[in-house]
Design a protein around this motif. Structure first.
Motif, PDB file in Angstrom:
ATOM      1  N   ASP A  93       0.826  -1.216   0.000  1.00 50.81           N
ATOM      2  CA  ASP A  93       0.000   0.000   0.000  1.00 50.81           C
ATOM      3  C   ASP A  93       0.856   1.260   0.000  1.00 50.81           C
ATOM      4  O   ASP A  93       0.554   2.242  -0.689  1.00 50.81           O
ATOM      5  N   ILE A  94       1.934   1.231   0.766  1.00 53.36           N
ATOM      6  CA  ILE A  94       2.829   2.394   0.821  1.00 53.36           C
ATOM      7  C   ILE A  94       3.472   2.623  -0.536  1.00 53.36           C
ATOM      8  O   ILE A  94       3.529   3.754  -1.042  1.00 53.36           O
ATOM      9  N   ILE A  95       3.946   1.553  -1.161  1.00 51.84           N
ATOM     10  CA  ILE A  95       4.573   1.677  -2.483  1.00 51.84           C
ATOM     11  C   ILE A  95       3.566   2.201  -3.499  1.00 51.84           C
ATOM     12  O   ILE A  95       3.880   3.076  -4.315  1.00 51.84           O
ATOM     13  N   PHE A  96       2.351   1.688  -3.468  1.00 53.01           N
ATOM     14  CA  PHE A  96       1.320   2.144  -4.405  1.00 53.01           C
ATOM     15  C   PHE A  96       1.025   3.627  -4.218  1.00 53.01           C
ATOM     16  O   PHE A  96       0.908   4.383  -5.191  1.00 53.01           O
ATOM     17  N   LEU A 146       3.003   5.917  -2.940  1.00 51.35           N
ATOM     18  CA  LEU A 146       4.159   6.696  -3.391  1.00 51.35           C
ATOM     19  C   LEU A 146       4.180   6.798  -4.917  1.00 51.35           C
ATOM     20  O   LEU A 146       4.463   7.862  -5.468  1.00 51.35           O
ATOM     21  N   LEU A 147       3.862   5.694  -5.591  1.00 47.79           N
ATOM     22  CA  LEU A 147       3.843   5.724  -7.048  1.00 47.79           C
ATOM     23  C   LEU A 147       2.753   6.644  -7.583  1.00 47.79           C
ATOM     24  O   LEU A 147       2.963   7.355  -8.561  1.00 47.79           O
ATOM     25  N   THR A 148       1.597   6.621  -6.956  1.00 46.16           N
ATOM     26  CA  THR A 148       0.512   7.486  -7.429  1.00 46.16           C
ATOM     27  C   THR A 148       0.827   8.962  -7.209  1.00 46.16           C
ATOM     28  O   THR A 148       0.254   9.822  -7.881  1.00 46.16           O
ATOM     29  N   ILE A 149       1.734   9.251  -6.301  1.00 50.85           N
ATOM     30  CA  ILE A 149       2.152  10.643  -6.090  1.00 50.85           C
ATOM     31  C   ILE A 149       3.327  10.994  -6.993  1.00 50.85           C
ATOM     32  O   ILE A 149       3.362  12.060  -7.612  1.00 50.85           O
ATOM     33  N   VAL A 150       4.302  10.090  -7.106  1.00 49.12           N
ATOM     34  CA  VAL A 150       5.545  10.384  -7.814  1.00 49.12           C
ATOM     35  C   VAL A 150       5.359  10.395  -9.332  1.00 49.12           C
ATOM     36  O   VAL A 150       5.927  11.249 -10.016  1.00 49.12           O
ATOM     37  N   VAL A 151       4.572   9.483  -9.872  1.00 46.74           N
ATOM     38  CA  VAL A 151       4.431   9.376 -11.331  1.00 46.74           C
ATOM     39  C   VAL A 151       3.853  10.660 -11.945  1.00 46.74           C
ATOM     40  O   VAL A 151       4.418  11.184 -12.911  1.00 46.74           O
ATOM     41  N   PRO A 152       2.760  11.217 -11.455  1.00 42.39           N
ATOM     42  CA  PRO A 152       2.267  12.483 -12.045  1.00 42.39           C
ATOM     43  C   PRO A 152       3.264  13.634 -11.897  1.00 42.39           C
ATOM     44  O   PRO A 152       3.429  14.435 -12.821  1.00 42.39           O
ATOM     45  N   ILE A 153       3.938  13.695 -10.747  1.00 44.42           N
ATOM     46  CA  ILE A 153       4.939  14.746 -10.555  1.00 44.42           C
ATOM     47  C   ILE A 153       6.070  14.581 -11.559  1.00 44.42           C
ATOM     48  O   ILE A 153       6.559  15.554 -12.135  1.00 44.42           O
ATOM     49  N   PHE A 154       6.481  13.343 -11.802  1.00 41.69           N
ATOM     50  CA  PHE A 154       7.532  13.057 -12.769  1.00 41.69           C
ATOM     51  C   PHE A 154       7.140  13.538 -14.162  1.00 41.69           C
ATOM     52  O   PHE A 154       7.927  14.179 -14.853  1.00 41.69           O
ATOM     53  N   PHE A 155       5.902  13.253 -14.586  1.00 38.57           N
ATOM     54  CA  PHE A 155       5.450  13.688 -15.904  1.00 38.57           C
ATOM     55  C   PHE A 155       5.370  15.203 -16.001  1.00 38.57           C
ATOM     56  O   PHE A 155       5.707  15.780 -17.040  1.00 38.57           O
TER      57      PHE A 155
END
Length: 56
Positions: free
Chosen positions: A9-12, A14-23
């Motif tokens: 859950d923590i990894i998910f 983090l990914l949902t936050i990091v991926v849009p910021i990355f784009f």
């Protein structure tokens, strides 16, 4: 009762936050790069035009 923290859950999250910021960062870098290239092209074009005018 204390609920356990699930690592998945923590990894998910983090990914949902990091991926849009990355784009967004990638888009901003691309936009800035294209803007700088356009400005450089305009400067080169102005110099070329001034050299052409001197030849005549």
């Amino acid at each position: 009762m204390i609920a356990g923290v699930n690592v998945g859950d923590i990894i998910f999250q983090l990914l949902t936050i990091v991926v849009p910021i990355f784009f967004v960062i990638i888009l901003l870098v691309y936009w800035r790069s294209s803007k700088m290239k356009k400005e450089q092209f305009n400067r080169i074009e102005e110099k070329f035009n001034s050299v052409q005018k001197r030849d005549y």
